[in-house]
Design a protein around this motif. Structure first.
Motif, PDB file in Angstrom:
ATOM      1  N   TYR B 293       0.823  -1.266   0.006  1.00 29.34           N
ATOM      2  CA  TYR B 293      -0.111   0.195  -0.047  1.00 29.34           C
ATOM      3  C   TYR B 293       0.774   1.169   0.150  1.00 29.34           C
ATOM      4  N   ALA B 294       1.831   1.287   0.832  1.00 27.33           N
ATOM      5  CA  ALA B 294       2.443   2.685   1.202  1.00 27.33           C
ATOM      6  C   ALA B 294       3.732   2.808   0.446  1.00 27.33           C
ATOM      7  N   GLY B 295       4.127   1.376  -0.310  1.00 30.81           N
ATOM      8  CA  GLY B 295       5.291   1.497  -1.192  1.00 30.81           C
ATOM      9  C   GLY B 295       6.727   1.653  -0.558  1.00 30.81           C
ATOM     10  N   MET B 296       6.865   1.198   0.647  1.00 31.05           N
ATOM     11  CA  MET B 296       8.136   1.421   1.512  1.00 31.05           C
ATOM     12  C   MET B 296       8.588  -0.231   1.322  1.00 31.05           C
ATOM     13  N   THR B 439      -7.299   6.789   4.184  1.00 35.25           N
ATOM     14  CA  THR B 439      -6.062   6.389   4.687  1.00 35.25           C
ATOM     15  C   THR B 439      -5.441   5.634   3.505  1.00 35.25           C
ATOM     16  N   GLY B 440      -6.076   4.638   2.887  1.00 36.14           N
ATOM     17  CA  GLY B 440      -5.437   3.913   1.818  1.00 36.14           C
ATOM     18  C   GLY B 440      -5.001   4.859   0.624  1.00 36.14           C
ATOM     19  N   ARG B 441      -5.850   5.664   0.322  1.00 36.07           N
ATOM     20  CA  ARG B 441      -5.790   6.792  -0.875  1.00 36.07           C
ATOM     21  C   ARG B 441      -4.337   7.534  -0.439  1.00 36.07           C
ATOM     22  N   ALA B 442      -4.221   8.150   0.697  1.00 31.47           N
ATOM     23  CA  ALA B 442      -3.074   8.676   1.241  1.00 31.47           C
ATOM     24  C   ALA B 442      -1.931   7.700   0.855  1.00 31.47           C
ATOM     25  N   TRP B 443      -1.858   6.408   1.311  1.00 31.80           N
ATOM     26  CA  TRP B 443      -0.759   5.616   1.085  1.00 31.80           C
ATOM     27  C   TRP B 443      -0.416   5.503  -0.214  1.00 31.80           C
ATOM     28  N   ASN B 444      -1.570   5.291  -1.172  1.00 29.39           N
ATOM     29  CA  ASN B 444      -1.405   5.187  -2.655  1.00 29.39           C
ATOM     30  C   ASN B 444      -0.480   6.279  -3.083  1.00 29.39           C
ATOM     31  N   ALA B 445      -1.158   7.512  -2.786  1.00 29.99           N
ATOM     32  CA  ALA B 445      -0.666   8.684  -3.173  1.00 29.99           C
ATOM     33  C   ALA B 445       0.911   8.885  -2.768  1.00 29.99           C
ATOM     34  N   MET B 446       1.283   8.366  -1.684  1.00 29.37           N
ATOM     35  CA  MET B 446       2.729   8.464  -1.329  1.00 29.37           C
ATOM     36  C   MET B 446       3.479   7.580  -2.090  1.00 29.37           C
ATOM     37  N   ARG B 447       2.866   6.556  -2.320  1.00 30.74           N
ATOM     38  CA  ARG B 447       3.434   5.146  -3.095  1.00 30.74           C
ATOM     39  C   ARG B 447       3.936   5.459  -4.473  1.00 30.74           C
ATOM     40  N   GLU B 448       2.846   6.414  -5.146  1.00 29.00           N
ATOM     41  CA  GLU B 448       2.883   6.947  -6.532  1.00 29.00           C
ATOM     42  C   GLU B 448       3.999   8.100  -6.547  1.00 29.00           C
ATOM     43  N   GLU B 450       5.829  10.585  -3.733  1.00 27.94           N
ATOM     44  CA  GLU B 450       5.685  11.184  -2.222  1.00 27.94           C
ATOM     45  C   GLU B 450       5.840  12.639  -2.132  1.00 27.94           C
ATOM     46  N   GLN B 451       6.790  13.261  -2.996  1.00 27.83           N
ATOM     47  CA  GLN B 451       6.646  14.670  -2.940  1.00 27.83           C
ATOM     48  C   GLN B 451       5.356  15.451  -3.158  1.00 27.83           C
ATOM     49  N   VAL B 452       4.738  14.681  -4.355  1.00 25.02           N
ATOM     50  CA  VAL B 452       3.470  15.229  -4.574  1.00 25.02           C
ATOM     51  C   VAL B 452       2.453  15.039  -3.809  1.00 25.02           C
TER      52      VAL B 452
END
Lengths: 260, 596
Positions: B293-296, B439-448, B450-452
């Motif tokens: 989800y969070a791409g880490m 929450t999941g959307r925020a994680w996804n956005a971060m994975r895609e 992070e800066q944006v």
């Protein structure tokens, strides 16, 4: 009246290169201000400093009379400053609608427990996020509505990606929107259409707009005020006509055109 | 001239694939997999798993060598004839390589080769020559390779609607053959006559059974595909969301019922294996939140396994092994397991968040290295002398509680199965809910990006912390369950293996996909557990599977379903949209506007 955004003497250097060297500018509420200048004049750095991606070395950035230097980007977004990027930065694998829904993130608050237990307030909020995101997408007419909302963002055409990026910024419910070369790479028709969109952002949504633009037809068509930069400094300011006839600007920016 | 270069261009992939297939064959033979798997009869008295392993490389080489042509952005099926030719070349070369290897071994002498490569035994030579002597054996290898290559090449050229049912059917037959320790027991339990399907002599499928499985699965798949294609040919409105939801509910209920009844029918071996699968499903669901989800990338997730296991053991009361016998550790509470579990979860979450704090600014490779170190630190700490009075050092802890809810015992595979099932269901539900929430959307956005994500108002440090904390909490439940299942917590060098296995499960199943995690765990933990032959080659198989999945299907076995479906439907919906609304994108040259 205090300006909505006030930038006082900001300096930002990368090694020995001064991207910004004591730049001053202000944007009043309800204005559309264009920033012009040749490549490397520090325009995008200005945006990055205002939105908190970079911290200025010197100087002050005030939004609604409050200093926002040192704020995290998400805090600045929450205060009401939204932006687009020079090279489109979407969340490519998320759907068009989800991209816009992320914009609503800073206006909503439901968390992990609400999501797990599906509390009524979470559901209501999710519904609200969806509606607002759809409204933001609807700003650009039918182009980002209908079946497209469920498509991943990477399938969109270039122009639609630019529109989606703006819609995502609109979905943060900003007071001030910063557009970084919104018409770059668009064809003439799309460019003219976008010019109307920028004016509509102010007239219909009541936003204040700060736009970096190279296309002089757009600058001429939208700007209440134009600010010209070069080498990280402001070299001219005024109406389009004043700036366009300023000798310094012609030398720095339109000089190539005059020579050609 | 041009023709010749074209022919060469189409043949060279075949040659290359054939060589790779041949090397794979030699490798499989020399590590002893072919021989080890040869005593497992899948179908009748002829088809062993070793034989399947022997046949797979030429077939796969030919299949992969025949590439679909891309003409004007459209993928075209290769012509059957070119498929046949390239396939024969690829398969033939694979066969030739292994045959040449066989001749070399014969020339040197099997015993002398064996002194270096222990797996090269007379039995292996016997298998490779099909008991016909070297001369005939090499011929069989060569011709067999060509035949398999031809099959693989033609397979690629088949129409999708034909190839898929056939592939599914072949897979089903192999799977039924592999399940020979379970399926007959279930059928007996249901008192279904099964002698026609599974032989009582070879334990594998009978030929009649294999054919029956093949025909049934092929026709069912063909029917399903046909129905789906027809449904897709109808306008999109026809498939109502309510109808879809109803089918999904029915399917979920059926699945739940099946999972609840399964251990009663299949016996304790299956429960035992599925219990282990459950532990890994929990670990992988935890890692899926952090990495999927969070791409880490987290390479030390095994640490949460340790944390869960040790804290569960200490909170419920366990004993240390010392020179003076068993003693209580310096810290131990004697809580009921279900009282201890929330504390374990809290510990997992806090440790997860503590790890996140120093790595908030790190990304990608750097983050991966720090997490790897974190896993190692956890493993070294628990075995250290410093913590020995609490963790038992290298000896670990024993006598972890086995008391479940009234009368149930964690040591009983059947009871443990239900416990694991319940927690897996819970964790899957949590993952699923979070994925589609804010929450999941925020994680996804971060994975895609992070800066944006940051610039769009997502507080990325906070969401990183949250991902580590929730992932750690879910993962530590897996560790806790493992501790009460086994009854001992023995550290060893396996923590890094747990980390790698967990990551392999998540990647195999598809990053960010909950069903993928379950399937990944079933394949990587369940299948090796079923077949003792796999155990020795487990890591080799993991490696092979991971490489294959990265090359052939990087999105995983079960990727995010919704999105892949959308991608396929794009064209069709776009057409429908255009018919209704006209093409909004149709740009005309704005002559009038331009003139201004």
């Amino acid at each position: 009246m205090t300006p909505l955004l006030e930038v006082v003497g900001i300096t930002k250097h990368f090694g020995g290169l001064y991207a910004l060297a004591g730049l001053d500018l202000h944007v009043d509420e309800g204005e559309i201000v264009s920033v012009i200048g040749p490549n490397g004049a520090g325009k995008s750095t200005l945006f990055n400093v205002v939105t908190g991606l970079y911290e200025p070395d010197e100087g002050e950035v005030r939004f609604q009379a409050e200093s926002i230097v040192g704020f995290r980007p998400n805090q600045i977004t929450k205060l009401g400053v939204a932006r687009t990027f020079q090279n489109v930065h979407l969340f490519p694998n998320m759907t068009v609608l989800e991209n816009a829904m992320v914009g609503q993130h800073c206006r909503t608050r439901s968390g992990v427990f609400g999501a797990i237990f599906q509390t009524p307030s979470t559901r209501r909020e999710e519904q609200l996020i969806r509606e607002r995101a759809k409204a933001a997408l609807g700003f650009f007419g039918p182009r980002l509505t209908g079946y497209r909302q469920e498509q991943p963002a990477f399938v969109l055409s270039y122009a639609n990606r630019r529109r989606l990026e703006m819609a995502r910024a609109l979905a943060t419910d900003p007071k001030l929107i910063l557009l970084d070369e919104p018409t770059a790479g668009m064809n003439p028709r799309e460019t003219l259409e976008l010019r109307d969109h920028i004016v509509r952002m102010r007239d219909e949504l009541g936003l204040t707009v700060l736009v970096i633009e190279h296309d002089m037809r757009v600058v001429k068509g939208v700007s209440d005020r134009v600010i010209a930069c070069d080498y990280g400094r402001k070299i001219a300011e005024g109406t389009y006509e004043e700036v366009a006839t300023d000798p310094q600007v012609i030398e720095a920016y339109l000089g190539t055109k005059a020579a050609g | 001239m041009r023709r010749r270069s074209e022919v060469r261009a189409s043949i060279s992939p075949g040659v290359r694939a054939g060589l790779i297939g041949g090397i794979a064959l030699v490798y499989l033979a020399m590590v002893g997999m072919i021989e080890a798997f040869d005593d497992l009869l899948l179908i009748g008295e002829q088809v062993t798993l070793g034989l399947v392993l022997l046949a797979a490389p030429p077939f796969a080489a030919a299949f992969l060598a025949v590439r679909p042509r891309v003409v004007g952005g459209r993928v075209e099926r290769p012509a059957p004839l070119s498929g046949l030719v390239i396939g024969v070349i690829a398969g033939g070369i694979s066969g030739a390589v292994i045959a040449a290897w066989l001749l070399i071994v014969e020339a040197i002498g099997v015993e002398r080769v064996r002194s270096v490569f222990v797996a090269v035994s007379p039995q292996l030579i016997e298998i490779l020559t099909f008991g016909q002597g070297v001369a005939v054996g090499t011929l069989i290898l060569l011709l067999g390779g060509m035949a398999l290559g031809a099959l693989g090449g033609v397979w690629r050229t088949l129409r999708h609607g034909l190839r898929l049912p056939l592939s599914v059917a072949v897979g089903a037959v192999l799977l039924m053959g592999l399940l020979q320790r379970i399926a007959p027991t279930i059928l007996d339990e249901l008192s279904v006559e099964r002698d026609w399907l599974y032989s009582k002599v070879t334990f594998g499928l009978t030929w009649l059974g294999a054919v029956a499985v093949f025909v049934v699965t092929a026709s069912v798949t063909a029917f399903v595909i046909d129905r789906r294609e027809r449904a897709e040919a109808r306008p999109p409105e026809a498939g109502t969301p309510q109808g879809r939801r109803a089918t999904r509910t029915v399917l979920l209920l059926a699945l739940a019922l099946g999972l609840i009844v399964l251990p009663q029918l299949a016996g304790t071996i299956v429960s035992e294996i599925l219990g282990s699968v459950g532990v890994y499903v929990l670990l992988a669901l935890g890692l899926n939140i952090v990495t999927g989800y969070a791409g880490m990338l987290h390479l030390g997730f095994g640490a949460f396994f340790l944390i869960g296991a040790y804290s569960a053991a200490l909170l419920t009361g366990a004993n240390l092994v010392t020179a003076f016998g068993l003693v209580a550790p310096e810290f131990s509470a004697h809580l009921n397991f279900y009282v201890a579990l929330p504390i374990v979860i809290a510990i997992g979450a806090v440790v997860g968040a503590l790890l996140a704090a120093p790595v908030l600014r790190l990304r990608g490779d750097y983050l991966a290295i720090v997490t790897l170190a974190f896993g190692q630190i956890a493993a070294i700490l628990v075995t250290s002398n410093w913590l020995q009075p609490i963790t038992g050092g290298p000896q670990g802890l024993r006598d972890v509680t086995d008391a479940g809810l009234s009368g149930l015992s964690f040591r009983d595979p059947q009871d443990f199965y239900y416990l694991a099932l319940a927690f897996c269901a819970l964790a899957a539900y949590v993952s699923w809910r979070l994925a589609s929430a804010r929450t999941g959307r925020a994680w996804n956005a971060m994975r895609e990006d992070e800066q944006v994500a940051d610039a769009m108002g997502v507080n990325t440090p906070r969401y990183k912390l949250l991902a580590f904390a929730i992932g750690g909490a879910i993962g530590s439940v897996g560790g806790a369950l493992f501790a009460v299942k086994v009854g001992t917590v023995q550290p060893g060098s396996f923590e890094i293996l747990v980390s790698i296995t967990t990551l392999a499960i998540v990647i195999l199943g598809g990053l960010g996909s909950v069903p993928g995690v379950v399937v990944g765990a079933l394949v990587l933990i369940g299948l090796p557990g079923l077949l003792s032959q796999f155990e020795e080659y487990r890591l080799l198989i993991y490696g092979g599977v991971l490489v294959a999945i990265m090359i052939l299907r990087p999105q995983g076995l079960i990727p995010n379903v919704r999105r892949s479906r959308e991608l396929q439907e794009d064209e069709r919906t776009q057409d429908a949209w255009q018919q209704i609304f006209g093409e909004p994108e149709a740009e005309q040259e704005p002559a009038a506007e331009e003139a201004r």
